[in-house]
Design an enzyme around this catalytic site. Sequence first.
Site, PDB file in Angstrom:
ATOM      1  N   CYS A 174      -3.222   5.695  -5.742  1.00  0.00           N
ATOM      2  CA  CYS A 174      -2.626   4.833  -5.190  1.00  0.00           C
ATOM      3  C   CYS A 174      -1.570   4.581  -4.319  1.00  0.00           C
ATOM      4  O   CYS A 174      -1.181   3.866  -3.458  1.00  0.00           O
ATOM      5  CB  CYS A 174      -2.846   3.454  -6.169  1.00  0.00           C
ATOM      6  SG  CYS A 174      -1.490   3.522  -7.333  1.00  0.00           S
ATOM      7  N   CYS A 233      -5.022  -0.184  -7.432  1.00  0.00           N
ATOM      8  CA  CYS A 233      -5.222   1.154  -7.810  1.00  0.00           C
ATOM      9  C   CYS A 233      -6.928   1.260  -8.234  1.00  0.00           C
ATOM     10  O   CYS A 233      -7.357   0.489  -8.989  1.00  0.00           O
ATOM     11  CB  CYS A 233      -4.520   1.714  -8.937  1.00  0.00           C
ATOM     12  SG  CYS A 233      -4.848   3.444  -9.150  1.00  0.00           S
ATOM     13  N   CYS A 273       1.021   2.363 -11.543  1.00  0.00           N
ATOM     14  CA  CYS A 273       0.131   1.947 -10.312  1.00  0.00           C
ATOM     15  C   CYS A 273       0.147   0.735  -9.584  1.00  0.00           C
ATOM     16  O   CYS A 273       0.907  -0.190 -10.049  1.00  0.00           O
ATOM     17  CB  CYS A 273      -1.378   2.143 -10.951  1.00  0.00           C
ATOM     18  SG  CYS A 273      -2.073   3.714 -11.568  1.00  0.00           S
ATOM     19  N   THR A 311      -0.829   7.400 -20.037  1.00  0.00           N
ATOM     20  CA  THR A 311      -0.654   8.519 -19.094  1.00  0.00           C
ATOM     21  C   THR A 311       0.713   8.866 -18.646  1.00  0.00           C
ATOM     22  O   THR A 311       0.931   9.846 -18.067  1.00  0.00           O
ATOM     23  CB  THR A 311      -1.631   8.369 -17.863  1.00  0.00           C
ATOM     24  OG1 THR A 311      -1.152   7.028 -17.171  1.00  0.00           O
ATOM     25  CG2 THR A 311      -3.137   8.043 -18.328  1.00  0.00           C
ATOM     26  N   ARG A 340       5.907   7.649 -13.898  1.00  0.00           N
ATOM     27  CA  ARG A 340       5.569   8.566 -12.622  1.00  0.00           C
ATOM     28  C   ARG A 340       4.760   7.832 -11.748  1.00  0.00           C
ATOM     29  O   ARG A 340       3.921   7.113 -12.187  1.00  0.00           O
ATOM     30  CB  ARG A 340       5.040   9.978 -13.014  1.00  0.00           C
ATOM     31  CG  ARG A 340       6.053  10.814 -13.849  1.00  0.00           C
ATOM     32  CD  ARG A 340       5.729  12.245 -13.947  1.00  0.00           C
ATOM     33  NE  ARG A 340       4.134  12.318 -14.164  1.00  0.00           N
ATOM     34  CZ  ARG A 340       3.496  12.408 -15.389  1.00  0.00           C
ATOM     35  NH1 ARG A 340       4.130  12.314 -16.437  1.00  0.00           N
ATOM     36  NH2 ARG A 340       1.929  12.660 -15.578  1.00  0.00           N
ATOM     37  N   ASP A 358      11.710 -27.282  21.020  1.00  0.00           N
ATOM     38  CA  ASP A 358      10.696 -26.636  21.974  1.00  0.00           C
ATOM     39  C   ASP A 358       9.674 -27.418  22.584  1.00  0.00           C
ATOM     40  O   ASP A 358       8.906 -28.111  21.586  1.00  0.00           O
ATOM     41  CB  ASP A 358      10.131 -25.530  21.151  1.00  0.00           C
ATOM     42  CG  ASP A 358       9.084 -24.328  22.105  1.00  0.00           C
ATOM     43  OD1 ASP A 358       9.701 -23.610  22.887  1.00  0.00           O
ATOM     44  OD2 ASP A 358       7.992 -24.846  22.377  1.00  0.00           O
TER      45      ASP A 358
END
Length: 488
Positions: A76, A46, A42, A38, A71, A445
């Site tokens: 997601c 996702c 992701c 694709t 891209r 402390d």
Amino acid sequence: MNAPSIPAPDLHLSDYYRALAAKDARFDGVFFAGITTTGIYCRSICRVKTPRASSCVFFHSQAAAEAAGFRPCLRCRPELAPYDLQQNLAHAIWQKIAAGAMNEQGLESLAQTVGLSSRQLRRVVLQEFGVSPIELAQTQRLLFAKKLLQETNLSMTELAFAAGFGSVRRFNALFEARYKMTPASIRRSHSQPESGIYLRLAYRPPYAWDALLNYLCGRAMAGLEYVDSEEASYRRTIQLDGKNGWISIHHIADKQQLGLQIAPSLSSVLMPLLAKIRQQFDVEANPVLIASHLQHDPILAQQMQRTPGLRVPGSFAPFELAIRAILGQQVSVAGATTVAGRLVRSFGEPMQTPWPQLSHHFPTPVRLATLSIEDIAAIGIPKSRAATIQSFAAFSAGGGLDINPGISMEQLIQRLVALPGIGDWTAHYIAMRALRFPNAFPAGDLGLQKAVTPPDQTRCSAKALELRSQTWSPWRSYAALLLWESLA
């Protein structure tokens, strides 16, 4: 709490794929999966159908995925992923870039800020992320712009400048070239009221929001910050890069996110603002990794079961927290909170907000440095402590808190304890909360000493506690918070 640690660089490809198939939130931001069929990359969480392993390529950063031609997924949204914080110089540089350090200044100025030559800086970033500093900065700008496109109604001009672009034309051109779509094509319409800008920050679960909020509530400086117990939200005034405003932060538990409401007047400084909020609320912590190390101590393991996902509350501004720490020397938390509120109202700049509890900014270092010791002491503190505040303000005004990313915690502690009135406890507390050193530990402390001492036994000494804490390294700051929480 018995989950193994997750050192991402040591994972095999099969480990990445199993985490992707399981939609495992513990790996969110640790790696990104590029899907070759694709051209999209992701997050590990996702919810789309898991692709075949042969179609996946894995990257340690969004910049590396985009440099390889992928891209960001519109479902997601990789820009929402929490950062994979690692304690090294490369990630310290990346944090500065993600906060917009290269928006106003060039590569040479950034290199000078971190104490490197521009050539050294390029080499460090390229070795860690596989891209140049400029490519890294471009990815962060584009992802931030994508976030604003999908979460706000800012105009394209406001949005482009907020993301660090010099012009709308440059923003449009780079967005279309990188993502093969126009900014307008992914714009979402929001019915947001005009009372603020709404954004979200994701974290790795679990997140002990109530415990963090209670900690901040007990130390909130009146006029500057306020915890609304009914709405379980934190609010404060903001003064950043010459802009004045306010923020309100709440928890969106079902989405594992923090919801932010931000004054419209802060739209031009959103990038550095969100970086500061990330630090204050310790959004980048990996609680499973930390717990897997600390669970071997029975006291810490017991408290982690009570408050899983406990964070180390940071500070919006290191100077504020440092002054608050000085005011807390040898007094109770409630007493220090009271005088801190007086300091804010006496010397801070007034401002108007939607909430009557927020009325002032914190006084600047220059303001406190130029006050007389008598004026500062008038808020109800000894003159010796007022002198410490005055000298520390001068130190900060001169750039003393502008820490080089390459500095070690030991070097920082030495620098701080050399200042008049700053002891080991104060230095470690500043390092832990203000400057985000995860291994800082104020062994002196009394509360920490009490927390590790069995009933009916003499309280543990600072030396013995320091020795015991070495087994908690490099997460001693989280151990300190767990021990303080156990006293509650």
